[in-house]
Structures are given as structure tokens and as C-alpha cells.
Scaffold this motif. Structure first.
Motif, short mmCIF file in Angstrom:
data_model
loop_
_atom_site.label_atom_id
_atom_site.label_comp_id
_atom_site.label_asym_id
_atom_site.label_seq_id
_atom_site.Cartn_x
_atom_site.Cartn_y
_atom_site.Cartn_z
N GLU A 208 0.82 -1.21 0.00
CA GLU A 208 0.00 0.00 0.00
C GLU A 208 0.85 1.27 0.00
O GLU A 208 0.45 2.28 -0.55
CB GLU A 208 -0.93 0.00 1.21
N SER A 209 2.01 1.25 0.64
CA SER A 209 2.87 2.43 0.63
C SER A 209 3.63 2.49 -0.69
O SER A 209 3.86 1.46 -1.34
CB SER A 209 3.87 2.37 1.79
N TRP A 210 4.04 3.72 -1.07
CA TRP A 210 4.79 3.86 -2.32
C TRP A 210 6.10 3.08 -2.25
O TRP A 210 6.50 2.45 -3.22
CB TRP A 210 5.06 5.32 -2.67
N GLU A 211 6.76 3.10 -1.12
CA GLU A 211 8.03 2.39 -0.98
C GLU A 211 7.87 0.90 -1.28
O GLU A 211 8.69 0.30 -1.97
CB GLU A 211 8.60 2.59 0.44
#
Length: 266
Positions: A208-211
Motif C-alpha cells: 500500500e505504501s509507495w516504498e
């Protein structure tokens, strides 16, 4: 490192955004007078103004390189401020199409935009470099030129043509003081790429996070030894080196900037 670009003038095609913008900004920061090229005057002017605000020298050239009239206009605007010492053929585009969807007309249009556009600028600017006995031509290629994938075949083929013409040009320029080289990026994180990966992440089960999305997308789509996507500034650095007098013994070469995605000994 001082790349000794002060006093040089550079045209970077397709430099109103993305890789071209990063390149033109770095060349200006290194002391070159730059010509920012694009088809949208407002966006192109904004890049030039940002460069000037940082103390750099920047003109603009507006025109569509898929036609002779547009190429004439761009060359004229670029030369109006002085001789062009460095030509970076960056402009180009691609569409995600399958073999079934890429019609002959699509192939023709892609070749016009990605290959002949660069030829037009070479033919309009390189003769003047030859007369002066110094110049740099850098073509932006890519790993798909040598390891094409099944998707967007029309784009893969134009990258191969860009690599080929750059080496042919190097042979033609033998002994003139003008060199021709290729910078071949891997997958680079520009806004359009980030938007696309974020959009398709849920369906592919990425984080879910860009990373996490970046890591998952890299591992699945473009695995490489650095384990991330490249940044536009990293491509610009390679271009700036090849554009400089320090690269005088390099011609007909391909500098891959892809994190080790393309495997090979050459």
C-alpha cells in the motif's frame, strides 16, 4: 567534478518534462547554455524560467519534430542564440500495445516520432559541429533495444533503431572531433510511471505504501541489482558526462544506466 561545459551550448529535445527536463537542468547547472525544447510553449517556458532563476542560461525552441517544418523551426530557434555544440536526442513516446493492437500505422507513427525525429535534428545540426571540429551527439535509448519484451513491440523496435543509428553516426564522424553515443536507461521513476504503478498495484497485490509498491514493481517487472527504479537525475548525470570534453575518447558506445537489469558483458 567540473565537466568543463561552460561555454558550450546544448539542445535537449523533449526537455519540457521527465528525463529531458532533468538533463537540461543538470547541463545548465554545469555551466552550459541550454535550449529547452517542447511542443507546449507554456510548459517549455516554465522549465527555462526555472533554470534562469537558478542562475543558468536557457532559451526555448518550440516545434513538433515529426515533421520537417517543426524540425526547421526548432533548429532555427536553437541556432539563433549561437552554435549548438551538444545535441541530446531524447524526444520520443510509446504506447502500451500488444502485437494485435499495434497496427502498421502505429508502427509507422512510432518510427516517425522516435527515430526520424532524431535524424532530422542530426542532419540540421551536426554539419555545423563538423565544421567547428567539436561536438557531442547523445541518443537516449534503452535496454529494450537489445532485450525486447512481448509488449509494445513497435517501441522496442524503435529503440533498436536509435541504438543502431547512433553507432552508424559515430562511424560517419570518425576523426571529426564529434562523437556519438547512447545512454540506455532502465525503468525510470517519472510521474507517469509512478501514477501507472500506483494504479495497478492493488490488482497485483503490491504493498500500500509507495516504498513497497516500488519494491514489488521492481522485483516483478524490472528486476535489477540495485532493487529500485532509477531516477531522472541519474540518467542526466550519464548524459552530462558524455556531453563533456572529458568524454573525448568515447564514441559509438552504449552507457547502460539500468541498475544491472540488462545482463551482458558489453
Amino acid at each position: 567534478m567540473n565537466l568543463n561545459l561552460a561555454g558550450k551550448r546544448a539542445l535537449v529535445t523533449g526537455s519540457s518534462s521527465g528525463l529531458g527536463e532533468a538533463t537540461v537542468r543538470l547541463l545548465a547547472a554545469e555551466g552550459a547554455a541550454v535550449v529547452v525544447h517542447g511542443r507546449d510553449e507554456q510548459r517549455t517556458q516554465a522549465v527555462a524560467e526555472a533554470i534562469r532563476a537558478n542562475g543558468g542560461k536557457a532559451d526555448i525552441a518550440i516545434g513538433d519534430l515529426t515533421g520537417d517544418d517543426g524540425a526547421d523551426a526548432v533548429a532555427s530557434a536553437a541556432l539563433a542564440g549561437g552554435p549548438v555544440d551538444i545535441l541530446v536526442n531524447n524526444a520520443g513516446a510509446y504506447r502500451h500495445l500488444s502485437w494485435a493492437d499495434a497496427t502498421p500505422d502505429t508502427w509507422r507513427d512510432t518510427y516517425e516520432g522516435n527515430v526520424i525525429s532524431g535524424v532530422r535534428m542530426i542532419q540540421r545540426l551536426v554539419p555545423f559541429m563538423r565544421e567547428r571540429g567539436w561536438g557531442r551527439v547523445i541518443t537516449i535509448g534503452g535496454g529494450l533495444a537489445v532485450q525486447p519484451m512481448h509488449q509494445h513491440p513497435q517501441y522496442n523496435a524503435t529503440l533498436a533503431a536509435r541504438h543502431n543509428l547512433a553507432v552508424s553516426l559515430a562511424r560517419e564522424l570518425r576523426g571529426t572531433g564529434v562523437t556519438s553515443n547512447v545512454v540506455a536507461p532502465g525503468a525510470i521513476l517519472v510521474e507517469a510511471v509512478k501514477d501507472l504503478l500506483t494504479e495497478i498495484a492493488p490488482a497485483r497485490g503490491w504493498g500500500e505504501s509507495w516504498e513497497q509498491i516500488e519494491q514489488d514493481a521492481t522485483n516483478e517487472l524490472v528486476p535489477n541489482d540495485i532493487e529500485r527504479l532509477g531516477r531522472p537525475e541519474e540518467i542526466a548525470t550519464a548524459v552530462a558526462f558524455l556531453a563533456s570534453p572529458l568524454s573525448g575518447y568515447i564514441s559509438g558506445a552504449t552507457l547502460r544506466v539500468d541498475g544491472g537489469h540488462i545482463r551482458g558483458v558489453a
